[in-house]
Design an enzyme around this catalytic site. Structure first.
Site, PDB file in Angstrom:
ATOM      1  N   GLU A   1      -9.535   0.649  -3.691  1.00 43.68           N
ATOM      2  CA  GLU A   1     -10.550  -0.012  -2.844  1.00 43.68           C
ATOM      3  C   GLU A   1     -11.083   0.895  -1.735  1.00 43.68           C
ATOM      4  O   GLU A   1     -12.177   0.686  -1.229  1.00 43.68           O
ATOM      5  CB  GLU A   1      -9.979  -1.293  -2.236  1.00 43.68           C
ATOM      6  CG  GLU A   1      -8.808  -1.037  -1.290  1.00 43.68           C
ATOM      7  CD  GLU A   1      -8.227  -2.312  -0.706  1.00 43.68           C
ATOM      8  OE1 GLU A   1      -8.784  -3.390  -0.925  1.00 43.68           O
ATOM      9  OE2 GLU A   1      -7.196  -2.210  -0.021  1.00 43.68           O
TER      10      GLU A   1
ATOM     11  N   ASP B   1       0.815  -1.230   0.000  1.00 42.76           N
ATOM     12  CA  ASP B   1       0.000   0.000   0.000  1.00 42.76           C
ATOM     13  C   ASP B   1       0.844   1.274   0.000  1.00 42.76           C
ATOM     14  O   ASP B   1       0.335   2.348  -0.295  1.00 42.76           O
ATOM     15  CB  ASP B   1      -0.917   0.022   1.228  1.00 42.76           C
ATOM     16  CG  ASP B   1      -1.776  -1.221   1.320  1.00 42.76           C
ATOM     17  OD1 ASP B   1      -2.091  -1.794   0.268  1.00 42.76           O
ATOM     18  OD2 ASP B   1      -2.132  -1.614   2.451  1.00 42.76           O
TER      19      ASP B   1
END
Ligand code: F6P
Length: 364
Positions: free
Chosen positions: A237, A142
């Site tokens: 997301e 991430d």
């Protein structure tokens, strides 16, 4: 003779094995150091000695090209909230942190090198506060840890997402469709932003820039009005609309339920239909393809530097810190500083400016 214990916690990430290999090789180069691995993070320590394995040059030969982690990993090894299933099937959470610290000392380890994301670093910090010597190595696809400019695994994930955009562009173009690609990133839009720019998407939706569904629809329609159009959208997301109507996150049960329905990509399609978008839309959730497989060269190199630095800190007794890569330098910060802030995309950054400069819409 020094004894160092290595473990990998949290979700897996391309480059974990390259860190392990670098730690072991650096120790071998030093001499008079033995390296051990704990299977499935701190769970292995609590199941010692059978889940503590010796790591040698032979064990780690060639593993830097392999995905995953040779030590295994889990998101359920927090010694402060250790879950056990009782004989009657009931699940109980207990604090085994004191036992953990005691066992590390009993086994004679001079330091634990914990490779993990922010959750693992927080656990390391709490154990350090209880007297356990620990060095942290940041890991996550991430790229959302503020103490370091890059975490290994991120570049590999971006490449995977970019490859997906490349493929989806050709099929969207052939069918004059809108294709929505959902990528990972938790609450950060780094993977989405990089792959949207690299792959040439028209729309990129990220958590840091809440979107207006009407603006997204307008961008789609402007493409179709200019001839036989097609549109590629990359959505992170964690992306959310300005009206707050999408809440798809995967870290809780509701989030998993959303994912089974196609996650935010699916919900974006519904939103577009609700505001009258007539385009032919398809969705795709890239999922764990972004996390599996071999790390790219950048991630292997970064992971190797992290591993070497972590071992040098362990040998020097420089505990309670996490290795970092800041302003092109390998360095370290205290575990406290390492876990106090997230690294999010700055909507005013040059990267976002450049994306807008080539016509990418963020729906803002
Ligand atoms: O933090 C890494 C990550 O892959 C996130 O991008 C994603 O939200 C999450 O982990 C997925 O976790 P799991 O593998 O438990 O579904």
């Amino acid at each position: 003779m020094k004894k160092i214990l290595v473990l990998t916690g949290g979700g897996d990430c391309p480059g974990l094995n390259a860190v392990i290999r670098a730690i072991v090789k650096r120790a071998d180069h030093e001499g008079d150091v033995e390296v051990y691995g704990s299977i499935e993070a701190y769970s292995g320590v609590l199941r010692a000695p059978q889940e503590i394995i010796r790591l040698t040059n032979k064990t780690v030969a060639g593993i830097h090209v392999k995905g995953g982690t040779i030590l295994g990993t889990t998101t359920k090894s927090d010694p402060f909230n250790f879950t056990i299933t009782k004989e009657n099937g009931e699940v109980e959470t207990i604090d085994r942190s004191d036992e953990m610290v005691h066992m590390i000392k009993e086994m004679g380890f001079n330091c634990v090198i914990s490779i993990g994301g922010d959750g693992s670093q927080r656990i390391s910090k709490a154990l350090f506060d209880k007297g356990m010597p620990v060095v942290g190595v940041p890991k996550t696809i991430d790229n959302d840890l503020s103490a370091t400019d890059y975490t290994f695994g991120f570049q590999t994930a971006v490449q995977e997402a970019t490859d997906a955009v490349d493929k989806l562009v050709s099929t969207a173009e052939s069918h004059h469709r809108v294709i929505i690609l959902e990528v990972m990133g938790r609450s950060a839009g780094w993977i989405a932003l990089h792959s949207a720019i690299a792959g040439g998407a028209e729309i990129c939706l990220i958590p840091e820039i809440p979107y207006d569904i009407e603006a997204v629809k307008e961008r789609i329609e402007s493409r179709y009005n200019n001839g036989r159009g097609f549109v590629n959208i990359v959505i992170a997301e964690g992306a959310k609309p300005k009206d707050g109507s999408i809440t798809a996150r995967k870290s809780d049960e509701a989030g998993y339920q959303n994912l089974r329905l196609g996650g935010v990509a699916y919900q974006l399609t519904q939103q577009l239909k609700n505001v009258g978008c007539k385009a032919d839309i398809r969705e795709m959730v890239l999922g764990h393809l972004q996390r599996g497989g071999s790390p790219n060269a950048f991630d292997r190199v970064l992971a190797t530097q992290y591993g070497v630095k972590a071992m040098e800190m362990a040998l020097a007794g420089d505990f309670g810190k996490m290795v970092t890569f800041k302003n092109n330098e390998i360095s370290s910060v205290s575990l406290e500083a390492a876990t106090e802030a997230y690294n999010n995309v700055d909507p005013l950054s040059y990267l976002v400016h450049a994306a807008k400069g080539i016509g990418i819409s963020f729906g803002d």
